[in-house]
Enzyme design. Structure first.
Site, PDB file in Angstrom:
ATOM      1  N   GLU A 163     -21.119  -4.031   1.965  1.00  0.00           N
ATOM      2  CA  GLU A 163     -21.365  -5.047   3.004  1.00  0.00           C
ATOM      3  C   GLU A 163     -22.783  -5.608   3.014  1.00  0.00           C
ATOM      4  OE1 GLU A 163     -20.103  -3.344   6.731  1.00  0.00           O
ATOM      5  OE2 GLU A 163     -18.060  -3.032   6.012  1.00  0.00           O
ATOM      6  N   GLU A 274      -9.811  -1.027   1.499  1.00  0.00           N
ATOM      7  CA  GLU A 274      -9.678  -0.566   2.896  1.00  0.00           C
ATOM      8  C   GLU A 274      -8.609  -1.357   3.621  1.00  0.00           C
ATOM      9  OE1 GLU A 274     -13.531  -0.528   4.799  1.00  0.00           O
ATOM     10  OE2 GLU A 274     -14.552  -0.023   2.938  1.00  0.00           O
ATOM     11  N   SER A 613      35.277 -10.660  13.880  1.00  0.00           N
ATOM     12  CA  SER A 613      34.342  -9.671  14.427  1.00  0.00           C
ATOM     13  C   SER A 613      34.856  -9.113  15.755  1.00  0.00           C
ATOM     14  CB  SER A 613      32.959 -10.299  14.551  1.00  0.00           C
ATOM     15  OG  SER A 613      32.003  -9.319  14.817  1.00  0.00           O
TER      16      SER A 613
HETATM   17  C1  XIL Z   1     -15.156   3.101   9.353  1.00  0.00           C
HETATM   18  C2  XIL Z   1     -14.455   4.398   9.652  1.00  0.00           C
HETATM   19  O1  XIL Z   1     -13.093   4.241   9.430  1.00  0.00           O
HETATM   20  C3  XIL Z   1     -14.719   4.820  11.058  1.00  0.00           C
HETATM   21  O2  XIL Z   1     -14.177   6.107  11.308  1.00  0.00           O
HETATM   22  C4  XIL Z   1     -16.224   4.845  11.329  1.00  0.00           C
HETATM   23  O3  XIL Z   1     -16.457   5.158  12.675  1.00  0.00           O
HETATM   24  C5  XIL Z   1     -16.807   3.506  10.997  1.00  0.00           C
HETATM   25  O4  XIL Z   1     -16.510   3.181   9.670  1.00  0.00           O
HETATM   26  N1  XIL Z   1     -15.903  -0.906   6.379  1.00  0.00           N
HETATM   27  C6  XIL Z   1     -16.128   0.222   5.647  1.00  0.00           C
HETATM   28  C7  XIL Z   1     -15.677   1.530   6.134  1.00  0.00           C
HETATM   29  O5  XIL Z   1     -16.624   0.132   4.511  1.00  0.00           O
HETATM   30  O6  XIL Z   1     -16.504   2.567   5.727  1.00  0.00           O
HETATM   31  C8  XIL Z   1     -15.548   1.552   7.607  1.00  0.00           C
HETATM   32  O7  XIL Z   1     -15.001   2.790   8.006  1.00  0.00           O
HETATM   33  C9  XIL Z   1     -14.706   0.390   8.056  1.00  0.00           C
HETATM   34  C10 XIL Z   1     -15.336  -0.925   7.687  1.00  0.00           C
END
Ligand code: XIL
Length: 710
Positions: A163, A274, A613
């Site tokens: 990010e 993700e 039916s």
């Molecule tokens: C999230 C986790 O799922 C949560 O449990 C934590 O509190 C915050 O981070 N982008 C990412 C992940 O790269 O690492 C993040 O994961 C969600 C957004």
């Protein structure tokens, strides 16, 4: 026995309902294999796990069945592994790494350098002042190499930097990168350094740049630009991770497709890292937790399923560059978005959703299917209306104007989701060809149900629904041909038992009234949700009769179509439906009225009863309860007769049993054979390529008519 028949009929009837989705989620049996198996020729399917997931026996079994790649949801991040400088905590990360080692599951490393979940010691001193670049780099190198070294036997790839690209909109001349402390210290170079340190520690690991809003055109361009600059500078970056935190409204699959195509110009490896699809409008990094509705509606489920299915279709198309697709959490209960967003394929109790089946059950042939662009307006359209259209393969294309709407779904197929173009028109094409013949449908616009203004309306599901007609290859038997035509007239008859004036439609053959001849009568019933309009509109009963008579294939007869009182019950209460009320209306009120007002053969030999039916269920019950009334029986996707239940074989002169080939025809044909073996004049018929729908019943009428009154 009776119960069984009822249950069977209910199952048959459910298939007829225009929108299956409206009956809520169905229980899905425990899968025997997993997503990883379904996608073995495409890419790995992974999942992000927490501690509970890898210690609970049930969840472990699910993970092992479904997935062949694992990401630690949090355990390998900077803050959890090194909360304070030099103070490492490995327990959680080790547990997940050991789980992967034990089970031979690949581990994706996530993540080495991120502005979030990172101890501030990495980039600032105790007073909160940013560290000098060299010190920051030393911290970063030490951290990255400690983590990478510890897991390099099991981790096959790393999200090295997470990010780092700026969100939209970026003001003109503004930085394409996120204004993080790391960026403020070192500019873009910190990203390069992170990759170099990771590569040094494990030259074999694939190294990824990972980000969200990865399909948004402007941001994906910035991501591409960054990785391109890295490549040009010789930085060891192998892949791009598209986080894929999407929602039910977006991104558009065109954008996903374009982003993957763009990224594949600069890297050979793309992972969806993700994946989840929220039931709301949030996207990507918008961390608004629990924004979903507590109660999720079927239309939202349909949108979610469509988004998942469409996404996986795009991903399959790009299998050459996509190597792994990871879901962000196992089940909704685990989701970082909160359980109310219900963003995953497994629900809060780890049960697979309908969308899971849809993602898993893709048909590679359909991926390659080419839709012919020979669409023509459906013959049921309102005057001058172009849409809906149907093509020669049976695909239906819809188009409606709803400039302010957020979602439009047509209840065709398993829910056809329409997409909006720049002019505010929503267009969508069914995912597969529809069966030949007539289909009810409606539109769901932002959760509200509407008819398509393009089509005529047909009464079904207890309301006037939109209708579309896919021309059948054998349509001639119900076509409007240049033959003598009979009449359909409305009659209103007084019903003392219900204290109502009731309506029926009566078909009389072309010759009727031209001489003093008397005609036998078929009492023909519709199904659940329909009424007395069904058989001569969507059923085309009058045209079928005109054509049969013109061909000299039948003894002309009258057809009477009245409301079978089927809709005074609700689904679920079918078993309790009381045929007696209708039996009284039909046998004691309507039949005498018809015999008094039309030239009929007013005796049992001149009467038949048939129904489709639930109308078949009525026919079955009423013909058996009133053996003195009807001489011919017909069940159209409406169950069977057994020889045993007909007390005196002489009570019936002909039995017709039919259904569509897609609704369990074996039982129907066996029942017909049993009746024949017992000496009955019985005929079984299966309509090829159709289900619980009107083309089946049009064909049944066509096949049944010649055996009546002979
Ligand atoms: C999230 C986790 O799922 C949560 O449990 C934590 O509190 C915050 O981070 N982008 C990412 C992940 O790269 O690492 C993040 O994961 C969600 C957004």
């Amino acid at each position: 026995m009776k119960k069984l028949i009822l249950a069977g009929l209910c199952a048959l009837m459910i298939g007829a309902l225009p929108s299956r989705a409206q009956w809520g989620p169905r229980a899905i049996p425990e899968p025997t294999d997993g997503l990883k198996d379904a996608y073995k020729d495409y890419f790995m399917v992974g999942v992000a796990v927490n501690n509970r997931n890898v210690t609970d026996a049930g969840q472990i079994a699910l993970i092992k069945r479904e997935f062949n790649s694992i990401t630690a949801e949090n355990a390998m991040k900077t803050q959890p592994t090194e909360p304070r400088k030099g103070e490492f905590h490995w327990e959680d990360a080790d547990r997940i790494a050991d789980f992967c080692r034990r089970n031979g599951i690949k581990l994706r490393g996530h993540t080495l350098m991120w502005h979030s979940q990172i101890g501030p010691w990495m980039y600032q001193d105790e007073d909160g002042k940013l560290l000098p670049k060299e010190e920051f780099y030393a911290n970063m190198k030490h951290h990255i190499q400690a983590v990478v070294n510890r897991y390099k036997d099991v981790v096959y790839c790393w999200d090295v930097v997470n990010e780092a690209v700026a969100d939209s909109p970026v003001r003109p001349g503004g930085s394409e990168l996120r204004d993080s402390p790391m960026y403020r210290i070192a500019g873009e170079e910190f990203i390069y350094k992170a990759f170099e340190y990771a590569h040094e520690a494990d030259p074999d690991a694939l190294l990824f740049y990972n980000d969200y809003n990865d399909a948004e055109p402007a941001k994906s361009r910035r991501i591409y630009n960054l990785v391109k600059r890295m490549k040009d500078a010789g930085v060891p970056v192998d892949g791009i991770g598209m986080q894929g935190h999407y929602n039910i409204y977006g991104p558009s699959m065109d954008d996903v497709d374009a982003a993957i195509t763009l990224y594949s110009q600069v890297v050979k490896h793309i992972h969806i890292t993700e994946l989840d699809i929220r039931i709301n409008e949030d996207m990507g990094g918008g961390l608004r937790f629990n924004q979903g509705q507590a109660r999720i509606s079927d239309w939202q489920r349909t949108l979610q399923q469509d988004q998942y299915v469409s996404l996986f279709k795009v991903l399959r198309k790009h299998k050459d560059v996509i190597d792994c697709v990871t879901f962000w959490n196992v089940g909704d209960r685990d989701s970082w978005l909160g359980v109310n967003n219900a963003p995953l394929l497994f629900d809060q109790d780890y049960r697979p959703k309908q969308a899971y089946l849809a993602v898993k059950g893709f048909d590679p042939k359909m991926d390659a299917a080419v839709i012919k662009e020979d669409f023509r307006p459906s013959e049921l359209n309102q005057p001058g209306q172009e849409y809906p259209m149907v093509n020669s393969q049976g695909y239906v294309r819809l188009r409606v104007n709803a400039p302010q709407a957020r979602s439009v779904i047509a209840s065709l197929g398993s829910g056809t989701v329409l997409h909006k173009d720049a002019d505010g028109f929503w267009t969508g094409t069914t995912a597969a060809p529809e069966d030949e013949g007539f289909h009810y449908y409606h539109l769901t616009v932002d959760g509200g149900v509407f008819n398509d203004p393009g089509t005529l309306n047909f009464f079904g599901s207890t309301r006037w629904e939109s209708g579309v007609e896919v021309p059948a290859h054998d349509a001639a038997f119900y076509a409007e041909r240049d033959v003598p035509h009979g009449n359909v007239q409305q009659i209103l008859f007084r019903s003392a038992s219900t204290d109502q004036l009731r309506r029926a439609f009566v078909y009389t053959p072309p010759q009727y009234g031209k001489d003093r001849k008397k005609y036998p009568v078929l009492y023909l019933q519709h199904g659940w949700g329909e009424n007395e309009y069904a058989w001569w509109n969507q059923g085309k009963a009058n045209l079928i009769m005109d054509n049969l008579i013109a061909e000299g294939r039948i003894e002309p007869f009258i057809i009477v179509m009245t409301y079978g009182m089927t809709n005074d019950t609700r689904i679920g209460g079918l078993g309790g439906f009381n045929y007696k009320d209708f039996e009284t209306v039909l046998c004691d009120e309507l039949v005498p009225y018809v015999d008094a007002h039309f030239r009929t053969v007013a005796r049992k030999d001149g009467r038949a009863m048939a129904g489709l039916s639930m109308g078949g269920m009525e026919t079955h019950a009423i013909t058996l309860a009133r053996p003195e009334m009807f001489a011919y029986y017909g069940l159209l996707s409406g169950g069977i007769y057994t020889p045993e239940e007909i007390q005196d074989p002489r009570q019936v002169k002909g039995i017709f049993i039919g259904c569509g080939s897609k609704e369990g025809p074996d039982r129907i044909m066996k029942a017909a054979a049993d009746l024949q073996a017992a000496g009955f004049n019985a005929k079984g018929y299966v309509s090829e390529g159709t289900a619980h729908e009107f083309l089946t019943w049009r064909r049944c009428l066509y096949e049944m008519a010649p055996m009546l009154f002979r």
